[in-house]
Write a protein that holds these residues in place. Structure first.
Motif, PDB file in Angstrom:
ATOM      1  N   LEU A 178      31.913   2.724  59.063  1.00  0.00           N
ATOM      2  CA  LEU A 178      32.656   3.755  59.544  1.00  0.00           C
ATOM      3  C   LEU A 178      34.168   3.745  58.638  1.00  0.00           C
ATOM      4  O   LEU A 178      34.812   4.807  58.528  1.00  0.00           O
ATOM      5  N   THR A 179      34.833   2.596  58.574  1.00  0.00           N
ATOM      6  CA  THR A 179      36.221   2.366  58.254  1.00  0.00           C
ATOM      7  C   THR A 179      35.855   2.769  56.662  1.00  0.00           C
ATOM      8  O   THR A 179      37.037   3.535  56.298  1.00  0.00           O
ATOM      9  N   MET A 180      35.020   2.306  56.028  1.00  0.00           N
ATOM     10  CA  MET A 180      34.993   2.681  54.566  1.00  0.00           C
ATOM     11  C   MET A 180      34.834   4.167  54.446  1.00  0.00           C
ATOM     12  O   MET A 180      35.295   4.676  53.491  1.00  0.00           O
ATOM     13  N   CYS A 181      33.743   4.816  55.174  1.00  0.00           N
ATOM     14  CA  CYS A 181      33.759   6.224  55.160  1.00  0.00           C
ATOM     15  C   CYS A 181      34.948   6.806  55.327  1.00  0.00           C
ATOM     16  O   CYS A 181      35.457   8.023  54.597  1.00  0.00           O
ATOM     17  N   PHE A 182      35.664   6.493  56.450  1.00  0.00           N
ATOM     18  CA  PHE A 182      37.076   7.173  56.658  1.00  0.00           C
ATOM     19  C   PHE A 182      38.063   7.076  55.374  1.00  0.00           C
ATOM     20  O   PHE A 182      38.851   7.963  55.098  1.00  0.00           O
ATOM     21  N   ILE A 183      38.241   5.766  55.014  1.00  0.00           N
ATOM     22  CA  ILE A 183      39.214   5.503  53.915  1.00  0.00           C
ATOM     23  C   ILE A 183      38.847   6.445  52.564  1.00  0.00           C
ATOM     24  O   ILE A 183      39.384   7.078  52.077  1.00  0.00           O
ATOM     25  N   PHE A 184      37.384   6.740  52.199  1.00  0.00           N
ATOM     26  CA  PHE A 184      36.967   7.575  51.126  1.00  0.00           C
ATOM     27  C   PHE A 184      37.252   8.937  51.497  1.00  0.00           C
ATOM     28  O   PHE A 184      37.500   9.881  50.610  1.00  0.00           O
ATOM     29  N   SER A 188      39.443  11.193  49.257  1.00  0.00           N
ATOM     30  CA  SER A 188      39.180  12.358  48.655  1.00  0.00           C
ATOM     31  C   SER A 188      39.949  13.760  49.001  1.00  0.00           C
ATOM     32  O   SER A 188      40.207  14.469  48.124  1.00  0.00           O
ATOM     33  N   LEU A 189      40.703  13.623  50.254  1.00  0.00           N
ATOM     34  CA  LEU A 189      41.644  14.993  50.391  1.00  0.00           C
ATOM     35  C   LEU A 189      42.912  14.589  49.738  1.00  0.00           C
ATOM     36  O   LEU A 189      43.392  15.722  49.022  1.00  0.00           O
ATOM     37  N   PHE A 190      43.386  13.559  49.263  1.00  0.00           N
ATOM     38  CA  PHE A 190      44.539  13.268  48.480  1.00  0.00           C
ATOM     39  C   PHE A 190      44.136  13.614  46.874  1.00  0.00           C
ATOM     40  O   PHE A 190      44.932  14.224  46.116  1.00  0.00           O
ATOM     41  N   ASP A 191      42.912  13.349  46.577  1.00  0.00           N
ATOM     42  CA  ASP A 191      42.299  13.859  45.172  1.00  0.00           C
ATOM     43  C   ASP A 191      42.277  15.134  45.140  1.00  0.00           C
ATOM     44  O   ASP A 191      42.686  15.756  43.959  1.00  0.00           O
ATOM     45  N   ASP A 192      41.685  15.799  46.187  1.00  0.00           N
ATOM     46  CA  ASP A 192      41.634  17.324  46.034  1.00  0.00           C
ATOM     47  C   ASP A 192      42.957  18.197  45.905  1.00  0.00           C
ATOM     48  O   ASP A 192      43.300  19.011  45.215  1.00  0.00           O
ATOM     49  N   LYS A 193      44.073  17.404  46.729  1.00  0.00           N
ATOM     50  CA  LYS A 193      45.320  17.994  46.674  1.00  0.00           C
ATOM     51  C   LYS A 193      45.985  17.745  45.434  1.00  0.00           C
ATOM     52  O   LYS A 193      46.639  18.859  44.797  1.00  0.00           O
ATOM     53  N   LYS A 194      45.779  16.835  44.702  1.00  0.00           N
ATOM     54  CA  LYS A 194      46.299  16.571  43.198  1.00  0.00           C
ATOM     55  C   LYS A 194      45.621  17.438  42.421  1.00  0.00           C
ATOM     56  O   LYS A 194      46.348  18.050  41.361  1.00  0.00           O
TER      57      LYS A 194
END
Length: 199
Positions: A178-184, A188-194
């Motif tokens: 669950l922690t790994m899914c949250f980190i990914f 992914s949100l930061f990548d989308d914004k970039k």
């Protein structure tokens, strides 16, 4: 062997081996063996004797205890009581308020498969070996991490407790995943914004 090395490393870490050597080599060996055999670091021989005496040739459980970890993990949510071969031994021979003894992997296998227990344990060992080879060949860091949790929270404990230690692995692996899914998800949100800013 794992538990032998664990006790030895603990002795040297806390420097208690120097104290033991004051009583001589025989005293050191006696104390060391009592820690390994008499302190729950291997399957308790008393529990094995109880299992061998109580359940005979015609008393196969047919692998029913290998699903106890599911009851122990999720049963509390629907009002089911914990279940294990250790609890069965306790209820049969010991006061109700005492802790459940640990039959070990071989004791549980005997309870389920009688004299075929060694063959079953050979199958389990082969499965562990196959799993290790597959994880190693995958090259996946995520699988290696999950496998490490599997080793620490199930395999190393399975030999001296029983298969209910699978719930221990479950409660170790699920929070990690669950922690790994949250980190990914956050990454992914930061990548989308970039990427959206670049467009």
């Amino acid at each position: 062997m794992i538990y032998f090395l664990r006790i030895l490393s603990n002795y040297h870490y806390i420097d208690s081996d120097a104290e033991i050597f004051k009583g001589g080599l025989l005293q050191y060996f006696s104390t060391f063996m009592s820690r390994i055999v008499g302190s729950g670091n291997v399957a308790d021989l008393q529990q094995l004797v109880i299992i061998f005496k109580t359940w005979g040739w015609g008393d196969f459980a047919w692998d029913v205890t290998y699903f106890d970890w599911l009851i122990n993990t999720f049963g509390g949510f629907v009002g089911l009581e914990p279940s294990s071969i250790g609890l069965t031994i306790r209820d049969t021979y010991f006061p109700g308020k005492s802790g459940a003894p640990t039959p070990g992997a071989i004791g549980e296998a005997y309870y389920n498969f009688s004299i075929f227990a060694p063959l079953f344990m050979l199958l389990i060992g082969s499965m562990f070996s196959y799993l290790y080879q597959k994880v190693k060949a995958s090259g996946s860091n995520l699988l290696l991490m999950i496998y490490s949790i599997f080793l620490l929270r199930f395999v190393f404990l399975f030999s001296k407790v029983d298969s209910t230690m699978m719930s221990n692995f479950f409660w170790g692996a699920v929070p990690f995943l669950l922690t790994m899914c949250f980190i990914f998800f956050v990454l992914s949100l930061f990548d989308d914004k970039k990427y959206s800013g670049a467009v």
